[in-house]
Write an enzyme that holds these catalytic residues in place. Structure first.
Site, PDB file in Angstrom:
ATOM      1  N   ARG A  46       0.797  -1.142  -0.001  1.00 13.02           N
ATOM      2  CA  ARG A  46      -0.094   0.088  -0.044  1.00 13.02           C
ATOM      3  C   ARG A  46       0.831   1.121  -0.031  1.00 13.02           C
ATOM      4  O   ARG A  46       0.384   2.346  -0.646  1.00 13.02           O
ATOM      5  CB  ARG A  46      -0.793   0.084   1.397  1.00 13.02           C
ATOM      6  CG  ARG A  46      -2.027  -0.872   1.155  1.00 13.02           C
ATOM      7  CD  ARG A  46      -2.594  -1.111   2.427  1.00 13.02           C
ATOM      8  NE  ARG A  46      -3.499  -2.158   2.537  1.00 13.02           N
ATOM      9  CZ  ARG A  46      -4.902  -2.429   2.559  1.00 13.02           C
ATOM     10  NH1 ARG A  46      -5.451  -1.363   2.673  1.00 13.02           N
ATOM     11  NH2 ARG A  46      -5.410  -3.420   2.584  1.00 13.02           N
ATOM     12  N   ASP A 179       7.581 -23.646   4.034  1.00 13.83           N
ATOM     13  CA  ASP A 179       7.889 -23.807   5.331  1.00 13.83           C
ATOM     14  C   ASP A 179       9.622 -24.013   5.535  1.00 13.83           C
ATOM     15  O   ASP A 179      10.172 -24.772   4.867  1.00 13.83           O
ATOM     16  CB  ASP A 179       7.497 -25.056   5.797  1.00 13.83           C
ATOM     17  CG  ASP A 179       7.872 -25.659   7.166  1.00 13.83           C
ATOM     18  OD1 ASP A 179       8.936 -25.111   7.652  1.00 13.83           O
ATOM     19  OD2 ASP A 179       6.863 -25.954   8.167  1.00 13.83           O
ATOM     20  N   HIS A 180       9.955 -22.730   5.882  1.00 16.84           N
ATOM     21  CA  HIS A 180      11.596 -22.538   5.656  1.00 16.84           C
ATOM     22  C   HIS A 180      12.293 -23.645   6.337  1.00 16.84           C
ATOM     23  O   HIS A 180      13.420 -23.969   6.039  1.00 16.84           O
ATOM     24  CB  HIS A 180      11.837 -21.165   6.170  1.00 16.84           C
ATOM     25  CG  HIS A 180      11.869 -20.889   7.619  1.00 16.84           C
ATOM     26  ND1 HIS A 180      10.948 -20.757   8.477  1.00 16.84           N
ATOM     27  CD2 HIS A 180      13.325 -20.946   8.470  1.00 16.84           C
ATOM     28  CE1 HIS A 180      11.454 -20.538   9.716  1.00 16.84           C
ATOM     29  NE2 HIS A 180      12.857 -20.588   9.888  1.00 16.84           N
ATOM     30  N   ASP A 237       3.163 -21.697  16.203  1.00 20.98           N
ATOM     31  CA  ASP A 237       4.222 -20.926  15.396  1.00 20.98           C
ATOM     32  C   ASP A 237       5.113 -21.904  15.110  1.00 20.98           C
ATOM     33  O   ASP A 237       5.857 -21.795  14.159  1.00 20.98           O
ATOM     34  CB  ASP A 237       4.700 -19.924  16.549  1.00 20.98           C
ATOM     35  CG  ASP A 237       5.846 -19.039  16.013  1.00 20.98           C
ATOM     36  OD1 ASP A 237       5.670 -18.428  15.007  1.00 20.98           O
ATOM     37  OD2 ASP A 237       7.047 -18.882  16.690  1.00 20.98           O
ATOM     38  N   HIS A 242       6.800 -26.340  11.486  1.00 17.68           N
ATOM     39  CA  HIS A 242       8.451 -26.792  11.250  1.00 17.68           C
ATOM     40  C   HIS A 242       8.487 -28.140  11.930  1.00 17.68           C
ATOM     41  O   HIS A 242       9.289 -28.999  11.449  1.00 17.68           O
ATOM     42  CB  HIS A 242       9.311 -25.757  12.117  1.00 17.68           C
ATOM     43  CG  HIS A 242       8.831 -24.226  11.516  1.00 17.68           C
ATOM     44  ND1 HIS A 242       8.602 -23.928  10.427  1.00 17.68           N
ATOM     45  CD2 HIS A 242       8.957 -23.076  12.339  1.00 17.68           C
ATOM     46  CE1 HIS A 242       8.468 -22.599  10.168  1.00 17.68           C
ATOM     47  NE2 HIS A 242       8.754 -22.188  11.432  1.00 17.68           N
TER      48      HIS A 242
HETATM   49  C1  BG6 Z   1       9.199 -18.835  12.539  1.00 15.67           C
HETATM   50  C2  BG6 Z   1       8.775 -18.311  13.439  1.00 15.67           C
HETATM   51  O1  BG6 Z   1       8.325 -19.364  11.685  1.00 15.67           O
HETATM   52  O2  BG6 Z   1      10.365 -19.692  12.815  1.00 15.67           O
HETATM   53  C3  BG6 Z   1       9.447 -17.874  14.755  1.00 15.67           C
HETATM   54  O3  BG6 Z   1       7.690 -17.859  13.509  1.00 15.67           O
HETATM   55  C4  BG6 Z   1      10.863 -18.504  14.874  1.00 15.67           C
HETATM   56  O4  BG6 Z   1       8.968 -17.471  15.893  1.00 15.67           O
HETATM   57  C5  BG6 Z   1      11.301 -19.206  13.791  1.00 15.67           C
HETATM   58  O5  BG6 Z   1      11.589 -17.778  15.779  1.00 15.67           O
HETATM   59  C6  BG6 Z   1      12.386 -20.139  13.837  1.00 15.67           C
HETATM   60  O6  BG6 Z   1      13.388 -20.255  12.607  1.00 15.67           O
HETATM   61  P1  BG6 Z   1      14.891 -20.501  12.739  1.00 15.67           P
HETATM   62  O7  BG6 Z   1      15.070 -20.840  11.226  1.00 15.67           O
HETATM   63  O8  BG6 Z   1      15.535 -19.298  13.367  1.00 15.67           O
HETATM   64  O9  BG6 Z   1      14.676 -21.834  13.453  1.00 15.67           O
END
Ligand code: BG6
Length: 494
Positions: A46, A179-180, A237, A242
């Site tokens: 925006r 999902d990283h 979260d 994860h």
């Molecule tokens: C994120 C969460 O998806 O993953 C965060 O929202 C968390 O709260 C983070 O800190 C952790 O990721 P990583 O890669 O630092 O383990």
């Protein structure tokens, strides 16, 4: 392999994720030659920015986060563009049509477009619909893919509704749920370790494994994300996405080949086998916690309730520990202990496979445990623990370790999770993205936990800087076990 030529449209371009993760990931891919010159990035939000002001913001972010400079930085920034859009108003998306066309012409990107939704989740259903209203979803001219950031829904019902909404305008093969954790090198390495060695797989089952521990510990608190986190908690979260994905990598059956479908078939299958949790299971096997103020290394650290954006009577969990099981031939009866929390003593993500001890301890009363520790972060690596003879007289055994660290490889040059996943999306490889059935299975498993918590789940206090509430120790102690207390780094070589 390089990314295909394409235009990347980032919704939420003025947000945190864009300048902290997405633009740095694209910059690094460009720097190492994984992007061709035929790409452009169109930031959308925006805020009333223009190409120049957007470039300047991104330039500053790259200088700060990546120590970028010189020609490379300028060349990369010349590929960045910006279009202000009121993202809740379908008509306003019309502005994107000429911008995207112009970029496809200029960079010869053949209509290939990657949309990235880095916005508040309330827009995840809106953006696909608004794109479709202007024909920006059709694949008549080039591919159209859409990346969805977590959370994919808030619970089982909303996740299902969101899925239906997105599927009205994009087909499953166009949807990339990021999902990283799946982009982390060591999470993928779990698969290679398991399925490219003859050594481990024969032992990887209920006959030889006593139990599995999965830990996702963070030493930071909720920082300035209190507002978001309070509606989410550790369960939504970290656990629902994860850690369940990591569990799936540990527990899945070998896919026949590594491609998006066969990999994701196995992931979904194992997630569907998670033993559904009853109220009784949850009473015995779930511990929730919230950190309270404490002194760490002489400094006072605020409790969760004192964090910015957190209501002073919040009952949100910042810690959870759960014992669960998988109902299939391979794992029946093997407990999986999963825990995650903020403000724990160290940042560490690891999987520990505890093997059964010898049936008869010949050399000493208690034979050393055989463990395989898979360190996902930091200090990525693998450590095998087993018993050897204590030097000297007699035949006493002691635990020793054999360690492999990624850092010891000659040229580790790992891609970060976002680099890997963005590159895969631009290549059309969805192997490391969550498929709808897997997401559904995770929510189905988590929903009873959410309900239990809402009705009667007690949240125990734990001091910041400790390993969670003592109730979590009792949870694992019921079976005569203790949680591993990992340090920040893997043990040194012996
Ligand atoms: C994120 C969460 O998806 O993953 C965060 O929202 C968390 O709260 C983070 O800190 C952790 O990721 P990583 O890669 O630092 O383990």
């Amino acid at each position: 392999m390089k990314a295909e030529n394409n235009c990347i449209v980032i919704f939420g371009a003025s947000g945190d994720l864009t300048h902290r993760k997405l633009i740095p990931a694209l910059y690094n891919l460009y720097k190492i030659g994984r992007l061709t010159e035929n790409f452009s990035v169109l930031g959308v939000a925006r805020s009333e920015l223009n190409d120049e002001t957007f470039r300047e913001k991104m330039r500053q972010a790259l200088i700060k986060h990546e120590k970028a400079n010189g020609d490379m930085l300028e060349k990369f920034c010349s590929h960045l563009y910006y279009q202000a859009v009121n993202t809740s108003d379908a008509r306003d998306y019309g502005k994107l049509v000429p911008r995207i066309d112009e970029l496809h012409d200029k960079y010869q990107t053949c209509g290939n477009t990657l949309y990235y939704m880095s916005t508040p989740p309330s827009l995840y259903g809106v953006i696909p619909e608004c794109l479709a209203a202007h024909g920006l979803n059709t694949e008549e001219y080039g591919w159209k893919r859409i990346i969805v950031e977590k959370p994919f829904g808030y619970d089982l019902k909303t996740a299902h509704a969101l899925d239906i909404q997105i599927h009205r305008f994009f087909e499953e093969h166009q949807i990339y749920r990021i999902d990283h954790y799946l982009g982390k090198e060591t999470v993928q390495n779990l698969l290679v370790l398991r399925f490219s060695n003859g050594l481990f797989e024969p032992l990887w089952n209920r006959n030889y494994i006593e139990y599995v521990e999965i830990t996702g510990a963070e030493s930071i608190g909720v920082e300035d994300r209190g507002g978001y986190y309070d509606g989410s908690g550790a369960m939504r979260d970290m656990f629902q996405n994860h850690l369940l994905q990591v569990l799936a990598m540990v527990a899945m059956e070998p896919p026949a080949i590594i491609n998006a479908n066969s990999m994701r078939d196995e992931v979904a299958k194992v997630l569907h086998c998670l033993h559904p949790l009853t109220q009784e299971d949850l009473k015995n096997n779930l511990v929730l916690g919230q950190y309270v103020k404490a002194e760490i290394n002489g400094e006072t650290v605020a409790g969760y309730l004192q964090e910015k954006g957190v209501p002073e009577d919040s009952n949100t969990e910042t810690y959870m520990a759960l014992r669960c099981e998988i109902d299939n031939w391979r794992w029946a009866g093997v407990p999986f202990y999963v825990r995650t929390g903020k403000r724990l003593p160290v940042r560490v993500t690891e999987v520990v496979i505890h093997f059964k001890t010898t049936p008869h301890p010949v050399f000493s009363k208690s034979a050393p445990e055989n463990k395989l520790i898979i360190r996902i972060q930091p200090d990525e690596g693998i450590s095998m623990r087993f018993g050897l003879k204590k030097p000297g007289a007699g035949f006493e055994s002691k635990e020793v370790s054999m360690d492999f660290r990624y850092a010891d490889l000659a040229s580790p040059s790992l891609l970060t999770a976002y680099e890997r996943l963005l590159l895969d999306a631009m290549k059309g490889d969805a192997t490391l993205f969550a498929r709808t059935d897997a997401v559904h299975a995770c929510w189905k498993f988590v929903q009873p936990i959410l309900d239990y918590k809402a009705e009667r789940g007690r949240v125990y206090e734990y001091e910041a800087g400790t390993w969670g509430p003592t109730e979590a120790d009792k949870l694992i102690a019921k079976a005569g076990r203790v949680w591993r207390k990992p340090s920040g780094a893997m043990k040194k070589k012996v």
